[in-house]
Design an enzyme around this catalytic site. Structure first.
Site, short mmCIF file in Angstrom:
data_model
loop_
_atom_site.label_atom_id
_atom_site.label_comp_id
_atom_site.label_asym_id
_atom_site.label_seq_id
_atom_site.Cartn_x
_atom_site.Cartn_y
_atom_site.Cartn_z
CG ASN A 209 -0.20 -0.03 2.52
OD1 ASN A 209 0.46 0.94 2.88
ND2 ASN A 209 -0.29 -1.14 3.26
CG ASP A 278 -7.00 -5.16 6.29
OD1 ASP A 278 -6.53 -5.12 7.44
OD2 ASP A 278 -7.55 -4.19 5.74
CE LYS A 288 9.51 -12.66 -13.98
NZ LYS A 288 10.42 -11.96 -14.91
CG PHE A 322 -2.99 6.03 13.47
CD1 PHE A 322 -2.86 7.17 12.70
CD2 PHE A 322 -2.46 6.03 14.75
CE1 PHE A 322 -2.21 8.29 13.18
CE2 PHE A 322 -1.80 7.14 15.24
CZ PHE A 322 -1.67 8.28 14.45
CE LYS A 336 -8.76 -0.04 13.35
NZ LYS A 336 -7.95 0.45 12.19
CE LYS A 340 -9.98 -4.06 14.52
NZ LYS A 340 -9.04 -4.13 13.40
#
Length: 401
Positions: A209, A278, A288, A322, A336, A340
């Protein structure tokens, strides 16, 4: 707050050097012990005898002119300082510091000191906005240098705009405020996660990301400056390790999970700002993969939920999560937070221009398990990091903001 503090004042060559004389006087009146280093250019505006009279200490101007032959003066001064202040900081000394140049007494001592360095820029408005100066300021900001922003007004060159050295009274107030809150994390152990993870498909391909790690590194830098013992667990990023921070490098979400759980029991505060994958490929190929004529689908499986596991195992730790959201920040954040078992959560509004991945700034909402909320407008990630840490300390103690 400045009583007995040891401050090295670096004066570089700009017309605002005359204000540095008043600043020396104000610092001394506030109880600080001030030692002044002048560049050769500064002599054209104010003489060394002025600073010697105001500080009642020798003024340092030449790297090779040892005031005390039993010491190496630039190393001794660098070690002596509780704080280093550059005022005025010209474009030249800012460029030297950002480039690692040490060719006079001031620049050499700056490279040798481990004390916090505060930079009060002063220059022409067009110089202040030049891309080279902006780049240098950005680099110094990433390294943890602190800035006392110049004011706007009439400049000696005749222009009106930003670039005027902040007034001595205001600079002294900034330093007093900083000393008042600098060590609020003294003795605390803080664990911070940062950056992305990489989940391999084969030896040359992976999912990741756009996280740069800047927010996590800013938190680590500021926590260290506030006195904490900091451990930074980071994915692959191109950032220098903040001073005084213990860095652990990882690659995958599983690596992050194992590293965090190992460090977790002995921590007082844990801030999970990393953007952990995730999902990961269910199958990772040893060699490869070759192209084929048809489509290719990758079957994915869930990674371990690190934050949820930390919330489950939490004992004495203060846990901050975060999240990056584009809408309904409060609703998603509260969901959240509760799910959590967090003490606080910071939700970055990535829909706002200049906020989120790849930017030097963030706009955020911080929600606490006590129900309190703080909204932070767009600001530098270091400024936001300081606010997050300060507010967390208040919340841990049950104090109002």
């Amino acid at each position: 707050m400045l009583e007995g503090k040891k401050i090295v004042l670096g004066v570089s060559g700009g017309i605002a050097a005359y204000k540095a004389a008043a600043l020396t006087s104000k610092l001394a009146q506030a109880g600080a012990e001030v030692r002044v280093i002048m560049t050769e250019s500064a002599h054209h505006f104010v003489g060394p005898n002025t600073f010697q009279a105001l500080s009642r200490r020798p003024v340092y101007t030449d790297t090779f002119k040892e005031v005390d032959p039993t010491q190496i003066q630039h190393i001794d001064l660098a070690d002596w300082a509780d704080l280093f202040l550059l005022a005025p900081a010209t474009a030249n000394i800012i460029g030297k510091l950002a480039g690692g140049i040490a060719d006079d007494m001031l620049s050499t001592t700056l490279l040798a000191t481990e004390a916090p360095v505060y930079i009060a820029p002063a220059m022409n408005v067009h110089m202040y906005s030049h891309p080279a100066v902006i780049k240098n300021l950005k680099q110094l900001d990433e390294w943890g240098f602190r800035f006392i922003e110049p004011g706007e007004g009439y400049l000696a060159c005749g222009y009106v705009g930003k670039g005027r050295l902040e007034e001595p009274e205001s600079i002294v107030q900034v330093l007093e405020n900083e000393f008042n809150k600098t060590k609020v994390l003294q003795g605390k152990r803080v664990l911070i996660t940062a950056g992305p993870t990489r989940e391999n498909i084969d030896p040359v391909r992976y999912f990741t990301n756009p996280s740069t790690g800047r927010m996590g590194f800013a938190l680590a830098r500021q926590a260290s400056l506030m006195g904490a013992v900091v451990t930074l667990i980071t994915g692959p990023v191109d950032l220098d390790t903040p001073g005084g921070v213990n860095r652990i490098d990882i690659i995958t979400a599983e690596d992050m999970y194992q590293a965090v759980l190992k460090e977790y029991p002995q921590q007082d505060i844990v801030i999970k700002s990393a953007a952990v994958a995730d999902y990961k490929p269910k199958v990772t190929y040893e060699h490869k993969m070759k192209k084929s004529s048809g489509d290719y689908a990758v079957e994915m499986e869930r990674t371990k939920d690190i934050l949820k596991e930390l919330g489950r195992q939490k004992e004495h730790q203060y846990l901050i999560g975060f999240a990056a959201e584009t809408n309904d920040l409060e609703a998603y954040g509260r969901q959240k937070l509760e799910k959590k078992n967090l003490d606080a959560i910071v939700i970055n509004n990535v829909a706002e221009e200049g906020s989120g991945f790849g930017h030097d700034t963030n706009a955020s909402l911080m929600i606490f398990s006590t129900g309190k909320e703080n909204t932070y407008p767009l600001m530098s990630k270091d400024d936001l990091a300081r606010k997050i840490l300060e507010e967390s300390v208040h919340d841990m103690k049950g104090e109002p903001s």
